[in-house]
Scaffold this motif. Structure first.
Motif, PDB file in Angstrom:
ATOM      1  N   ILE A   1       0.829  -1.204   0.000  1.00 62.72           N
ATOM      2  CA  ILE A   1       0.000   0.000   0.000  1.00 62.72           C
ATOM      3  C   ILE A   1       0.869   1.262   0.000  1.00 62.72           C
ATOM      4  O   ILE A   1       0.562   2.243  -0.692  1.00 62.72           O
ATOM      5  CB  ILE A   1      -0.956   0.013   1.205  1.00 62.72           C
ATOM      6  CG1 ILE A   1      -1.946  -1.151   1.099  1.00 62.72           C
ATOM      7  CG2 ILE A   1      -1.718   1.330   1.285  1.00 62.72           C
ATOM      8  CD1 ILE A   1      -2.791  -1.141  -0.144  1.00 62.72           C
ATOM      9  N   VAL A   2       1.965   1.247   0.776  1.00 63.14           N
ATOM     10  CA  VAL A   2       2.884   2.392   0.752  1.00 63.14           C
ATOM     11  C   VAL A   2       3.398   2.604  -0.667  1.00 63.14           C
ATOM     12  O   VAL A   2       3.428   3.728  -1.183  1.00 63.14           O
ATOM     13  CB  VAL A   2       4.057   2.174   1.727  1.00 63.14           C
ATOM     14  CG1 VAL A   2       5.158   3.208   1.487  1.00 63.14           C
ATOM     15  CG2 VAL A   2       3.579   2.272   3.169  1.00 63.14           C
ATOM     16  N   SER A   3       3.772   1.510  -1.317  1.00 66.61           N
ATOM     17  CA  SER A   3       4.260   1.603  -2.691  1.00 66.61           C
ATOM     18  C   SER A   3       3.192   2.168  -3.625  1.00 66.61           C
ATOM     19  O   SER A   3       3.454   3.085  -4.411  1.00 66.61           O
ATOM     20  CB  SER A   3       4.693   0.210  -3.171  1.00 66.61           C
ATOM     21  OG  SER A   3       5.022   0.225  -4.542  1.00 66.61           O
ATOM     22  N   ALA A   4       1.963   1.641  -3.523  1.00 63.64           N
ATOM     23  CA  ALA A   4       0.878   2.080  -4.412  1.00 63.64           C
ATOM     24  C   ALA A   4       0.531   3.546  -4.187  1.00 63.64           C
ATOM     25  O   ALA A   4       0.281   4.293  -5.146  1.00 63.64           O
ATOM     26  CB  ALA A   4      -0.347   1.197  -4.212  1.00 63.64           C
ATOM     27  N   GLN A   5       0.526   3.988  -2.933  1.00 60.32           N
ATOM     28  CA  GLN A   5       0.164   5.366  -2.637  1.00 60.32           C
ATOM     29  C   GLN A   5       1.262   6.344  -3.036  1.00 60.32           C
ATOM     30  O   GLN A   5       0.979   7.444  -3.521  1.00 60.32           O
ATOM     31  CB  GLN A   5      -0.171   5.510  -1.155  1.00 60.32           C
ATOM     32  CG  GLN A   5      -1.458   4.827  -0.753  1.00 60.32           C
ATOM     33  CD  GLN A   5      -2.643   5.341  -1.546  1.00 60.32           C
ATOM     34  OE1 GLN A   5      -2.893   6.544  -1.609  1.00 60.32           O
ATOM     35  NE2 GLN A   5      -3.377   4.434  -2.166  1.00 60.32           N
ATOM     36  N   MET A   6       2.516   5.971  -2.831  1.00 56.11           N
ATOM     37  CA  MET A   6       3.607   6.809  -3.320  1.00 56.11           C
ATOM     38  C   MET A   6       3.524   6.963  -4.834  1.00 56.11           C
ATOM     39  O   MET A   6       3.683   8.066  -5.383  1.00 56.11           O
ATOM     40  CB  MET A   6       4.953   6.196  -2.922  1.00 56.11           C
ATOM     41  CG  MET A   6       5.269   6.246  -1.438  1.00 56.11           C
ATOM     42  SD  MET A   6       6.829   5.413  -1.017  1.00 56.11           S
ATOM     43  CE  MET A   6       8.021   6.504  -1.807  1.00 56.11           C
TER      44      MET A   6
END
Length: 409
Positions: free
Chosen positions: A26-31
């Motif tokens: 999720i961190v990757s997708a949101q960044m």
């Protein structure tokens, strides 16, 4: 007792690895979302281009979600997640290469977003169906809430990190490289979980056909509480989705990429707070009525955000928006996990993800189109009003959902 239950979940090595994988992804997708949104808007300066970004993500997921759920119910869910996480890393690396070469064309960016939408069509059902195999049934509601709070904490960290890294480096490429690394961490965490045992013995599966493919739709249609919860989220967020327009509001408020990251994180701040509270103290009674009240509050917060001219007020409205939405997330997710047999969780989860994808990405497209026609402020305000109207109609149409009392019954 509540603390002991949460500690018991956190002592479950496989569940913790699942959370690590989920948070990393999720961190990757949101960044990536923050970087793509700012990059696309800098290239075009058009709200419609932002809406098309959402459409590029939505369409593949919408078209392939049911096959994705079918695959999750017939094949090893961990292997599916490993392949999907590697695909996410490859897509982020492709965007990093485009940023490095300085491309100004939107078509390659939209193509990568479409690939990401395809990946999500398979990773989403597999991830949702895997989690109940990692915890005891009595811990499921807390596991859903704790997973949701972890997801929301990642939603806070991801946009903030993405916006800060974009502002510090002045390029989207650095953000995409970080996304690649986080996706690889998610992949490694899934591998480390090891073998899992589904609920009950694995039964001989009937041959794949249209009947098995559409079984999830039939199950949701006949369970009116689940249908009401999923469809309420669809129309409420579809109408009240202002996230796609945040780059425009960030420009209007003169807060730049860093401020955009703060705005993107604000709903997750409220949502994570509520999810942590529910993890320690689950909803006792009147879960359905509370859900309707909170979705109505979601619409009010959307209206406030649309008329706000101050950065602080906008942040506060988005925090309240996220907090109210989390009640809907927990009620919907818990109903699906508890009331769905394991052998159908992939397909029912796929139906849920179709509705979520429609509400998020299609909502972003709708917001982009209406903002292009009416202006961003009016588009957001009308969307919030529409959400409130939908809540009233759904409360009348779905008494089964309105009358849901205890989620574990």
């Amino acid at each position: 007792m509540a603390e002991a239950s949460v500690r018991s979940l956190l002592s479950n090595r496989r569940y913790v690895l699942y959370l690590v994988s989920r948070i990393s992804l999720i961190v990757s997708a949101q960044m990536l979302s923050v970087a793509v949104g700012w990059q696309v808007y800098e290239i075009t300066g058009k709200a419609l281009a932002l809406g098309l970004s959402g459409l590029a993500l939505f369409l593949p997921g919408f078209l392939l979600a049911l096959p994705g759920g079918h695959v999750a119910d017939r094949h090893d869910r961990q292997r599916i997640l490993v392949v999907c996480h590697l695909g996410m890393a490859t897509a982020a690396a492709s965007l990093a290469f485009m940023a490095h070469t300085g491309t100004k064309r939107l078509a390659p960016i939209y193509a990568v977003l479409a690939i990401l939408g395809t990946i999500r069509a398979f990773s989403g059902p597999a991830g949702q169906a895997l989690m109940p195999n990692l915890v005891e049934r009595k811990e499921l509601e807390r596991a859903v809430a704790l997973g949701s709070s972890s997801w929301q904490l990642a939603m806070i960290a991801g946009p903030s990190l993405g916006g800060a890294l974009y502002a510090a480096t002045g390029t989207a490429g650095a953000v995409y490289v970080a996304c690649t690394c986080m996706s690889l961490v998610a992949c490694a965490s899934v591998v480390a979980i090891g073998k899992t045992r589904p609920e009950g013995a694995m039964q001989a599966r009937p041959p794949a056909d249209w009947s098995t493919l559409l079984a999830g739709l039939r199950y949701v249609w006949t369970n009116k509480a689940i249908l009401g919860a999923i469809s309420l989220d669809l129309f409420a967020v579809l109408l009240g989705g202002a996230v796609a327009l945040l780059p425009i509001f960030a420009k209007a408020l003169a807060v730049g990429p860093w401020g955009l990251g703060m705005l993107r994180s604000a709903p997750a701040v409220g949502a994570a707070t509520v999810a942590l509270l529910i993890a320690y103290s689950p909803l006792k009674r009147r879960a359905g009525a509370i859900m309707f009240a909170c979705v109505f509050l979601f619409g009010i917060a959307t209206i406030v955000f649309g008329v706000s001219k101050e950065f602080g007020v906008s942040l506060a409205a988005l925090i309240i928006l996220g907090a109210s939405d989390m009640f809907s997330v927990v009620v919907r997710s818990t109903l699906i996990q508890i009331r769905t047999p394991d052998e159908m969780r992939g397909r029912v989860g796929a139906v849920n993800l179709v509705f979520i994808g429609a509400s998020n990405e299609l909502g972003e497209f709708e917001s982009g189109v209406t903002a292009a026609w009416l202006g961003p402020e009016l588009a957001v305000v009308l969307g919030g009003i529409g959400t409130c109207i939908v809540v009233v109609i759904w409360a009348l149409l779905f008494p089964e959902l309105r009358n849901v009392d205890r989620l574990d019954s």
